[in-house]
Write a protein that holds these residues in place. Structure first.
Motif, PDB file in Angstrom:
ATOM      1  N   SER A 293       0.820  -1.210   0.000  1.00 19.33           N
ATOM      2  CA  SER A 293       0.000   0.000   0.000  1.00 19.33           C
ATOM      3  C   SER A 293       0.854   1.261   0.000  1.00 19.33           C
ATOM      4  CB  SER A 293      -0.935   0.010   1.218  1.00 19.33           C
ATOM      5  OG  SER A 293      -1.810  -1.105   1.199  1.00 19.33           O
ATOM      6  N   MET A 294       2.084   1.164   0.464  1.00 16.00           N
ATOM      7  CA  MET A 294       2.980   2.325   0.455  1.00 16.00           C
ATOM      8  C   MET A 294       3.218   2.830  -0.959  1.00 16.00           C
ATOM      9  SD  MET A 294       5.954   1.732   3.334  1.00 16.00           S
ATOM     10  CE  MET A 294       6.795   3.239   2.849  1.00 16.00           C
ATOM     11  N   TYR A 295       3.266   1.916  -1.925  1.00 18.91           N
ATOM     12  CA  TYR A 295       3.461   2.351  -3.320  1.00 18.91           C
ATOM     13  C   TYR A 295       2.283   3.203  -3.780  1.00 18.91           C
ATOM     14  CZ  TYR A 295       3.957   2.259  -8.370  1.00 18.91           C
ATOM     15  OH  TYR A 295       4.059   2.638  -9.688  1.00 18.91           O
ATOM     16  N   ALA A 296       1.062   2.765  -3.449  1.00 23.13           N
ATOM     17  CA  ALA A 296      -0.129   3.520  -3.837  1.00 23.13           C
ATOM     18  C   ALA A 296      -0.161   4.888  -3.171  1.00 23.13           C
ATOM     19  CB  ALA A 296      -1.396   2.730  -3.482  1.00 23.13           C
ATOM     20  N   ALA A 297       0.416   4.981  -1.956  1.00 27.00           N
ATOM     21  CA  ALA A 297       0.398   6.246  -1.223  1.00 27.00           C
ATOM     22  C   ALA A 297       1.519   7.182  -1.654  1.00 27.00           C
ATOM     23  CB  ALA A 297       0.498   5.974   0.282  1.00 27.00           C
ATOM     24  N   LEU A 298       2.698   6.635  -1.993  1.00 26.73           N
ATOM     25  CA  LEU A 298       3.861   7.473  -2.291  1.00 26.73           C
ATOM     26  C   LEU A 298       4.008   7.813  -3.770  1.00 26.73           C
ATOM     27  CD1 LEU A 298       6.556   5.798   0.021  1.00 26.73           C
ATOM     28  CD2 LEU A 298       5.154   7.813   0.475  1.00 26.73           C
ATOM     29  N   SER A 299       3.482   6.976  -4.658  1.00 22.12           N
ATOM     30  CA  SER A 299       3.656   7.225  -6.094  1.00 22.12           C
ATOM     31  C   SER A 299       3.076   8.559  -6.561  1.00 22.12           C
ATOM     32  CB  SER A 299       3.073   6.077  -6.914  1.00 22.12           C
ATOM     33  OG  SER A 299       1.694   5.905  -6.646  1.00 22.12           O
ATOM     34  N   PRO A 300       1.924   9.032  -6.025  1.00 17.77           N
ATOM     35  CA  PRO A 300       1.447  10.353  -6.476  1.00 17.77           C
ATOM     36  C   PRO A 300       2.395  11.487  -6.125  1.00 17.77           C
ATOM     37  CG  PRO A 300       0.117   9.562  -4.636  1.00 17.77           C
ATOM     38  CD  PRO A 300       0.939   8.411  -5.121  1.00 17.77           C
ATOM     39  N   ILE A 301       3.165  11.335  -5.047  1.00 21.68           N
ATOM     40  CA  ILE A 301       4.158  12.364  -4.700  1.00 21.68           C
ATOM     41  C   ILE A 301       5.216  12.449  -5.790  1.00 21.68           C
ATOM     42  CG2 ILE A 301       5.902  13.046  -3.014  1.00 21.68           C
ATOM     43  CD1 ILE A 301       4.282  11.640  -0.877  1.00 21.68           C
ATOM     44  N   VAL A 302       5.675  11.278  -6.266  1.00 22.82           N
ATOM     45  CA  VAL A 302       6.652  11.247  -7.355  1.00 22.82           C
ATOM     46  C   VAL A 302       6.068  11.884  -8.611  1.00 22.82           C
ATOM     47  CG1 VAL A 302       8.045   9.736  -8.830  1.00 22.82           C
ATOM     48  CG2 VAL A 302       7.730   9.169  -6.415  1.00 22.82           C
ATOM     49  N   ILE A 303       4.806  11.576  -8.911  1.00 18.35           N
ATOM     50  CA  ILE A 303       4.158  12.123 -10.105  1.00 18.35           C
ATOM     51  C   ILE A 303       4.020  13.637 -10.001  1.00 18.35           C
ATOM     52  CG2 ILE A 303       2.014  12.156 -11.436  1.00 18.35           C
ATOM     53  CD1 ILE A 303       1.644   9.198 -10.629  1.00 18.35           C
ATOM     54  N   ILE A 304       3.573  14.127  -8.850  1.00 18.11           N
ATOM     55  CA  ILE A 304       3.365  15.569  -8.676  1.00 18.11           C
ATOM     56  C   ILE A 304       4.681  16.333  -8.766  1.00 18.11           C
ATOM     57  CG2 ILE A 304       2.649  17.344  -7.020  1.00 18.11           C
ATOM     58  CD1 ILE A 304       0.523  15.356  -6.020  1.00 18.11           C
ATOM     59  N   VAL A 305       5.722  15.783  -8.162  1.00 20.09           N
ATOM     60  CA  VAL A 305       7.021  16.472  -8.152  1.00 20.09           C
ATOM     61  C   VAL A 305       7.674  16.453  -9.528  1.00 20.09           C
ATOM     62  CG1 VAL A 305       9.360  16.378  -7.224  1.00 20.09           C
ATOM     63  CG2 VAL A 305       7.416  16.068  -5.704  1.00 20.09           C
ATOM     64  N   SER A 306       7.581  15.333 -10.234  1.00 19.93           N
ATOM     65  CA  SER A 306       8.338  15.159 -11.477  1.00 19.93           C
ATOM     66  C   SER A 306       7.560  15.516 -12.739  1.00 19.93           C
ATOM     67  CB  SER A 306       8.824  13.709 -11.586  1.00 19.93           C
ATOM     68  OG  SER A 306       7.719  12.825 -11.601  1.00 19.93           O
ATOM     69  N   ASN A 307       6.220  15.481 -12.681  1.00 23.59           N
ATOM     70  CA  ASN A 307       5.410  15.749 -13.868  1.00 23.59           C
ATOM     71  C   ASN A 307       5.085  17.233 -13.926  1.00 23.59           C
ATOM     72  OD1 ASN A 307       2.998  15.983 -15.637  1.00 23.59           O
ATOM     73  ND2 ASN A 307       3.154  13.754 -15.684  1.00 23.59           N
ATOM     74  N   ARG A 308       5.647  17.927 -14.912  1.00 31.43           N
ATOM     75  CA  ARG A 308       5.492  19.378 -14.982  1.00 31.43           C
ATOM     76  C   ARG A 308       4.044  19.784 -15.263  1.00 31.43           C
ATOM     77  NH1 ARG A 308      10.125  22.904 -17.645  1.00 31.43           N
ATOM     78  NH2 ARG A 308      11.065  22.052 -15.743  1.00 31.43           N
ATOM     79  N   LYS A 309       3.321  18.986 -16.048  1.00 27.18           N
ATOM     80  CA  LYS A 309       1.924  19.309 -16.331  1.00 27.18           C
ATOM     81  C   LYS A 309       1.104  19.325 -15.053  1.00 27.18           C
ATOM     82  CE  LYS A 309       1.782  17.304 -20.989  1.00 27.18           C
ATOM     83  NZ  LYS A 309       1.150  16.245 -21.821  1.00 27.18           N
ATOM     84  N   VAL A 310       1.212  18.254 -14.296  1.00 32.20           N
ATOM     85  CA  VAL A 310       0.460  18.150 -13.043  1.00 32.20           C
ATOM     86  C   VAL A 310       0.896  19.229 -12.072  1.00 32.20           C
ATOM     87  CG1 VAL A 310      -0.018  16.664 -11.055  1.00 32.20           C
ATOM     88  CG2 VAL A 310       0.093  15.676 -13.351  1.00 32.20           C
TER      89      VAL A 310
END
Length: 328
Positions: A293-310
């Motif tokens: 479940s940690m992957y489901a919780a932490l992956s959006p942080i990676v997406i928000i930080v690294s994805n310029r569109k988001v």
């Protein structure tokens, strides 16, 4: 810090007789829910805003949006409900509740795994030179992406049917017998050792196959990034090249996070399968669920930080809200 202290005090006052292990379990799942639910919701809302603004989403954006939806299901179906049950705030895990929660969790968890692989494979195709066979394959994948999603849903739901057949609540007096798996509020009772081993092997294969493939895709991406960095030394790269590199690095980060957390999960799962007698303690199962479940919780942080569109959409939304608060 004061707010957190008040919340913990209120939770203790709700269940003064609860055991310390239940309290720790509840707090751990609450921490994942507090991080994962808002994070995945922000990613989903950002892509819906992007869809409204641009009238379309790129294939990679569609995959990430689908991944965020699957991760949100994992966080809500497992972390949030486990928190409620641990603090006895709701009676969720009857027989129907156990079957439903475990089925939804396993389906969304498996979907999250395969979508991470699809994202890494597609990003691997995106860095292929124009005119190559891989670039042609990328166009084919983008064209038939809906059918890829449909196949994944069919595969993951089919492989999770054992949860409906063999899950029972611990609240109705069901005894823990051999060939059973203790997941705290529920038992997964297989009719024979053969069925338990077959189901366990299928789950390991369902995880290891995409894990191996996404690791291979990530190694190809890393090799391309290294080769490209050697070729363009002293040259100014275009904005599109920089965007592709950022996306590739973000995918590699997601895959690394996945391999680390799900590697622990699968290691504990294999250990569970090798134990001859059913374990009276649910500690191993709880550790498995927490790490996955940690992957489901932490992956959006990676997406928000690294994805310029988001990142840009969320930043603009935050600035607009700040301006509205000032004007009111």
């Amino acid at each position: 810090m004061i707010v957190v202290t008040i919340i913990l005090r209120d939770l203790l006052s709700i269940s003064p007789g609860m055991q310390s292990t239940e309290f720790v379990r509840g707090i751990l799942y609450l921490s994942l829910a507090v991080v994962g639910a808002p994070g995945n919701t922000c990613v989903i809302l950002a892509y819906f805003i992007l869809l409204y603004q641009e009238k379309r989403l790129l294939p990679a954006d569609v995959i990430i949006l689908h991944l965020a939806c699957a991760n949100l299901l994992v966080v809500v179906a497992r972390c949030f409900l486990e928190f409620l049950a641990s603090f006895r705030l709701a009676l969720i895990f009857g027989d129907v509740g156990c079957k439903s929660v475990i089925f939804v969790y396993r389906t969304s968890r498996s979907l999250s795994i395969w979508l991470t692989f699809i994202l890494s494979a597609y990003q691997c195709l995106c860095i292929a030179p124009l005119g190559s066979q891989l670039a042609t394959l990328r166009m084919i994948v983008a064209k038939y992406l809906f059918y890829v999603f449909f196949f994944l849903w069919l595969l993951t739901t089919t492989m999770s049917t054992a949860a409906i057949l063999f899950s029972f609540s611990t609240q109705n007096g069901t005894n823990l017998v051999n060939n059973s798996i203790n997941v705290q509020f529920c038992y997964v009772q297989f009719p024979s050792k053969l069925s338990k081993d077959a189901n366990g092997a299928a789950q390991v294969g369902r995880d290891v196959v995409p894990m191996t493939l996404m690791t291979l895709a990530s190694l190809i991406i890393l090799a391309f990034l290294y080769k490209n960095s050697q070729q363009v030394k002293g040259l100014r790269s275009s904005s599109s090249d920089r965007a592709e590199k950022r996306a590739a690095k973000a995918v590699v980060t997601l895959v690394s996070l996945y391999v680390l957390l799900y590697g622990v999960d699968n290691g504990l799962w294999v250990y569970t399968l090798t134990v001859r007698e059913a374990m009276a303690s649910s500690l191993i199962s709880e550790m498995r669920i927490f790490f996955s479940s940690m992957y489901a919780a932490l992956s959006p942080i990676v997406i928000i930080v690294s994805n310029r569109k988001v990142n840009n959409i969320l930043r603009c939304a935050g600035q607009e809200k700040h301006v509205q608060e000032k004007t009111t």
